[in-house]
Design a protein around this motif. Sequence first.
Motif, PDB file in Angstrom:
ATOM      1  N   ASP A 108       0.842  -1.196   0.000  1.00 29.96           N
ATOM      2  CA  ASP A 108       0.000   0.000   0.000  1.00 29.96           C
ATOM      3  C   ASP A 108       0.879   1.248   0.000  1.00 29.96           C
ATOM      4  OD1 ASP A 108      -2.055   1.798   0.133  1.00 29.96           O
ATOM      5  OD2 ASP A 108      -2.504   1.466   2.255  1.00 29.96           O
ATOM      6  N   ALA A 109       1.641   1.404  -1.073  1.00 30.16           N
ATOM      7  CA  ALA A 109       2.540   2.554  -1.219  1.00 30.16           C
ATOM      8  C   ALA A 109       2.875   2.691  -2.700  1.00 30.16           C
ATOM      9  CB  ALA A 109       3.819   2.361  -0.401  1.00 30.16           C
ATOM     10  N   TRP A 110       2.527   3.825  -3.287  1.00 32.89           N
ATOM     11  CA  TRP A 110       2.810   4.003  -4.712  1.00 32.89           C
ATOM     12  C   TRP A 110       4.290   3.989  -5.010  1.00 32.89           C
ATOM     13  CZ3 TRP A 110       5.958   8.048  -5.601  1.00 32.89           C
ATOM     14  CH2 TRP A 110       5.897   9.177  -4.779  1.00 32.89           C
ATOM     15  N   ILE A 111       5.115   4.349  -4.025  1.00 34.04           N
ATOM     16  CA  ILE A 111       6.561   4.434  -4.251  1.00 34.04           C
ATOM     17  C   ILE A 111       7.120   3.104  -4.736  1.00 34.04           C
ATOM     18  CG2 ILE A 111       7.163   3.901  -1.864  1.00 34.04           C
ATOM     19  CD1 ILE A 111       9.447   5.909  -2.114  1.00 34.04           C
ATOM     20  N   LEU A 140      -4.241  -0.656 -12.318  1.00 32.89           N
ATOM     21  CA  LEU A 140      -4.309  -1.172 -10.952  1.00 32.89           C
ATOM     22  C   LEU A 140      -5.730  -1.120 -10.397  1.00 32.89           C
ATOM     23  CD1 LEU A 140      -1.062   0.232  -9.267  1.00 32.89           C
ATOM     24  CD2 LEU A 140      -1.680  -2.180  -9.556  1.00 32.89           C
ATOM     25  N   ILE A 141      -6.414  -0.013 -10.634  1.00 36.49           N
ATOM     26  CA  ILE A 141      -7.774   0.134 -10.121  1.00 36.49           C
ATOM     27  C   ILE A 141      -8.695  -0.931 -10.719  1.00 36.49           C
ATOM     28  CG2 ILE A 141      -9.814   1.627 -10.197  1.00 36.49           C
ATOM     29  CD1 ILE A 141      -7.877   4.012  -9.824  1.00 36.49           C
ATOM     30  N   LYS A 142      -8.557  -1.188 -12.012  1.00 35.02           N
ATOM     31  CA  LYS A 142      -9.379  -2.227 -12.637  1.00 35.02           C
ATOM     32  C   LYS A 142      -9.128  -3.582 -11.988  1.00 35.02           C
ATOM     33  CE  LYS A 142     -10.481  -4.534 -16.998  1.00 35.02           C
ATOM     34  NZ  LYS A 142     -10.443  -5.877 -16.348  1.00 35.02           N
ATOM     35  N   GLN A 176       2.507  14.670  -6.469  1.00 33.10           N
ATOM     36  CA  GLN A 176       1.195  15.016  -5.934  1.00 33.10           C
ATOM     37  C   GLN A 176       0.086  14.275  -6.675  1.00 33.10           C
ATOM     38  OE1 GLN A 176       1.524  19.323  -6.167  1.00 33.10           O
ATOM     39  NE2 GLN A 176       1.784  19.432  -3.936  1.00 33.10           N
ATOM     40  N   LEU A 177       0.273  14.104  -7.991  1.00 30.33           N
ATOM     41  CA  LEU A 177      -0.690  13.306  -8.752  1.00 30.33           C
ATOM     42  C   LEU A 177      -0.636  11.838  -8.327  1.00 30.33           C
ATOM     43  CD1 LEU A 177      -0.447  14.684 -12.414  1.00 30.33           C
ATOM     44  CD2 LEU A 177      -2.371  14.881 -10.825  1.00 30.33           C
ATOM     45  N   TYR A 178       0.580  11.356  -8.020  1.00 27.32           N
ATOM     46  CA  TYR A 178       0.693   9.995  -7.496  1.00 27.32           C
ATOM     47  C   TYR A 178      -0.167   9.856  -6.248  1.00 27.32           C
ATOM     48  CZ  TYR A 178       4.855   8.465 -10.251  1.00 27.32           C
ATOM     49  OH  TYR A 178       5.736   8.080 -11.243  1.00 27.32           O
ATOM     50  N   GLU A 179      -0.068  10.795  -5.344  1.00 30.17           N
ATOM     51  CA  GLU A 179      -0.837  10.745  -4.093  1.00 30.17           C
ATOM     52  C   GLU A 179      -2.336  10.718  -4.395  1.00 30.17           C
ATOM     53  OE1 GLU A 179       0.258  10.400  -1.100  1.00 30.17           O
ATOM     54  OE2 GLU A 179       2.393  10.935  -1.167  1.00 30.17           O
ATOM     55  N   GLU A 180      -2.776  11.567  -5.326  1.00 28.47           N
ATOM     56  CA  GLU A 180      -4.197  11.628  -5.659  1.00 28.47           C
ATOM     57  C   GLU A 180      -4.687  10.326  -6.272  1.00 28.47           C
ATOM     58  OE1 GLU A 180      -4.692  15.018  -8.174  1.00 28.47           O
ATOM     59  OE2 GLU A 180      -3.870  16.425  -6.670  1.00 28.47           O
ATOM     60  N   TRP A 181      -3.896   9.792  -7.193  1.00 29.18           N
ATOM     61  CA  TRP A 181      -4.270   8.533  -7.828  1.00 29.18           C
ATOM     62  C   TRP A 181      -4.284   7.388  -6.815  1.00 29.18           C
ATOM     63  CZ3 TRP A 181      -6.686   7.050 -11.980  1.00 29.18           C
ATOM     64  CH2 TRP A 181      -6.660   7.827 -13.133  1.00 29.18           C
ATOM     65  N   TRP A 182      -3.310   7.408  -5.903  1.00 30.25           N
ATOM     66  CA  TRP A 182      -3.256   6.302  -4.932  1.00 30.25           C
ATOM     67  C   TRP A 182      -4.456   6.323  -4.000  1.00 30.25           C
ATOM     68  CZ3 TRP A 182      -0.500   2.324  -5.967  1.00 30.25           C
ATOM     69  CH2 TRP A 182      -0.399   1.297  -5.024  1.00 30.25           C
ATOM     70  N   GLN A 183      -4.935   7.508  -3.665  1.00 26.63           N
ATOM     71  CA  GLN A 183      -6.132   7.593  -2.844  1.00 26.63           C
ATOM     72  C   GLN A 183      -7.344   7.070  -3.603  1.00 26.63           C
ATOM     73  OE1 GLN A 183      -5.918   8.399   0.453  1.00 26.63           O
ATOM     74  NE2 GLN A 183      -7.983   7.517   0.410  1.00 26.63           N
TER      75      GLN A 183
END
Length: 392
Positions: free
Chosen positions: A191-194, A230-232, A380-387
């Motif tokens: 659970d970390a986009w990094i 990933l979401i799919k 910042q977009l990574y954070e938004e997408w991960w949420q």
Amino acid sequence: MTQQRRPLLPQSHSNVQRRDFLKLMGAGGMALSAGGLGFASRLSAQDAGTVAFWATATLDIGDKWPEFAKQNGVTPEFTDNGNDLGPVIARLAAGNANDLFDIGGFQGGAEKELARQGVIIPWDTAKIPNYESLWQWAKDIPYLKHEGKQYGIPAVVNADSIIYRPDKLGKIDSYGAIFDPKLKGRVAMEDAWINSAIFTAMYLKESENQPIADPGNLSESELGLVMEFLIKHKSDGQFRTFWNGWEQGVQLVADQEVDAMTGWEPIVYEGRKRGLQVEYAVPVEGYEGWGNNMVLLKGAGDRGVADTAHKFVDGLLGGFYGCELGQARGYLVPTDNNVVYAKAHPDEYKPEEVEKLAEHVKAKFAGKIYWQNARPDNFQLYEEWWQKLRNA
């Protein structure tokens, strides 16, 4: 600067209890009153030879710290930071982390941002004699410096891929296993986009021929491609879970909840200790290379313990820590001091095993590597997408 001293605690308050206090006060990110912050600051003000070390759990050597302290004259009080750099940076920038901790052990890449925000201060490598023993390529990692000053000291290097059960799956050599519908509900990612975003991007680039330039620094359109993928898969029920932190990662393997997951190599070693058949894949798409660096928190300077912090980091590079961390976790401190120490203490560490680990890690870096980036251009977009992924 005059060093403040911490009030002495009763002997019944062990180092373990101190770490539990730090987790209670820090891990939840709770807001503290001004009086509470003052108490935390006083408690964190270090006696000579003690530092509060806030780092990824895999950097902890547990009951070996007393021996480290005996050899180096510095006792660390270790607290797991959860390994997700986003919350860590938030705790430093707007929370109470600098009141509680002296040294951070963070994934590399955020040094520039942390330096700009004034929450970390530079190291003086002249006060770290063992710095000269670091391999040159480790010293040359670009994000260690900002405006000519040394803000990061590379303490650990490695390259990550897939943990899997060969007794269940046979040989795995592609991240495609994580997205294979045949393994629906039996795979996991962190659970970390990094980490998880780059693994997915590597797979899409190398195995699906998607137009991705650098998996570690995705453009807006590339990031959208990766995250929608990933979401799919999450919506389809592909993942058992998105795990968070060392203990949960180990538990997924130990409880045999998953057959494959992207993650950290030390989980493989821990699984084997528990009698499981666990392997670490050599993916055709390559490894995710990373460094875990030591940063000097501003609070250490404010409390007058910067010299003790330098002494602690020098100890990390001295050989004992590298031997112990390598034996326990399979992680490599990038210095030949590990082999030197093992040869001087063959009753404790096998020099041939220490050398084997060094060659193992070097071999990873001789192949295809995509570097982890803790602060990509569009973070910042990574954070938004991960949420969005978490909410899916």
